[in-house]
Design an enzyme around this catalytic site. Structure first.
Site, PDB file in Angstrom:
ATOM      1  N   ASP A   1       0.869  -1.157   0.000  1.00 34.14           N
ATOM      2  CA  ASP A   1       0.000   0.000   0.000  1.00 34.14           C
ATOM      3  C   ASP A   1       0.923   1.228   0.000  1.00 34.14           C
ATOM      4  OD1 ASP A   1      -2.386   1.589   0.429  1.00 34.14           O
ATOM      5  OD2 ASP A   1      -1.753   1.754   2.512  1.00 34.14           O
TER       6      ASP A   1
ATOM      7  N   ASP B   1      -0.056   5.157   0.945  1.00 30.78           N
ATOM      8  CA  ASP B   1      -0.253   6.087   2.065  1.00 30.78           C
ATOM      9  C   ASP B   1      -0.399   5.333   3.378  1.00 30.78           C
ATOM     10  OD1 ASP B   1      -0.367   8.461   0.403  1.00 30.78           O
ATOM     11  OD2 ASP B   1      -2.312   7.717  -0.282  1.00 30.78           O
TER      12      ASP B   1
ATOM     13  N   ASP C   1      -1.569  -1.011   5.860  1.00 29.40           N
ATOM     14  CA  ASP C   1      -1.880  -0.532   7.212  1.00 29.40           C
ATOM     15  C   ASP C   1      -3.366  -0.439   7.483  1.00 29.40           C
ATOM     16  OD1 ASP C   1      -2.022   1.759   5.377  1.00 29.40           O
ATOM     17  OD2 ASP C   1      -2.358   2.956   7.175  1.00 29.40           O
TER      18      ASP C   1
END
Length: 223
Positions: free
Chosen positions: A13, A15, A171
């Site tokens: 991922d 950001d 995250d």
């Protein structure tokens, strides 16, 4: 470290996993707030919402506006964010070391993000990743985005590897949901952006790691 210690491909991922982009996002929402006579928002108040996307960030910045109004402001937010892109945010500490180790081990890495593809692509030369990132799938690259597994499946296909030879690091819960649905190994990045009620122990990730430098440890990789 043996090359066999790393998956053939590590997908990330963007950001909240590779990039601490919250400061850029903050500059964008504060430009919007200033134009409406509102005081600046604190970084700590916005940070937990960043991995949830533009709609969530605009919602956090303007909780008093109705949902329809906020949705109408998303293009404005993205315009402001384009102007702030890469001005304030940086890779999380230890990310560059982890990427270098993956490359030195003979493996490749790429990015699967829900950020619009044009914004993600624009970031690559600012970070020095334009020739290093082996594949990049944005939130509007395909017909579906995470938590749908399609972006991860297409990333593996474009790189010519089987999904079982990939690991996905993210995250947010939808990162792990997408990885599980794709049949990929999943790694929960605990240094990212989470709301207070988010409980990563319930996401079903294969492993959870506390900091980017933990990825240098062969034991952190599922397989």
């Amino acid at each position: 470290m043996s090359a066999a210690r790393f998956p053939k491909v590590v997908l990330f991922d963007l950001d909240g996993t590779l990039l601490d982009s919250a400061p850029d996002m903050l500059a964008a929402v504060n430009a919007m707030r200033a134009s409406r006579g509102e005081p600046a928002m604190d970084l700590a108040a916005l940070r937990p919402h960043v991995s949830k996307g533009a709609r969530a960030m605009v919602g956090a910045a303007f909780p008093g506006a109705d949902a329809g109004t906020r949705d109408g402001w998303i293009p404005e937010f993205l315009d402001h964010y384009r102007r702030q892109l890469g001005h304030h945010g940086l890779p999380f500490g230890g990310i560059e070391d982890a990427l270098a180790a993956i490359e030195a081990g003979g493996s490749r890495w790429g990015i699967v993000t829900n950020k619009p593809e044009s914004l993600a692509v624009a970031l690559m030369p600012l970070l020095g990743w334009e020739t290093r990132c082996a594949v990049l799938i944005g939130g509007d690259t395909l017909a579906s985005r995470k938590p749908d597994p399609l972006p991860l499946l297409v990333a593996a296909e474009r790189l010519g590897v089987d999904v079982v030879d990939c690991a996905y690091v993210g995250d947010d819960e939808r990162d792990i949901v997408a990885a599980r649905a794709a049949g990929m190994h999943s790694v929960v990045a605990l240094w990212g952006y989470r709301l207070d009620h988010d409980d990563p122990t319930t996401w079903g990730g294969d492993v959870m790691i506390d900091a980017p430098r933990d990825m240098l440890d062969p034991a952190c990789w599922p397989g």
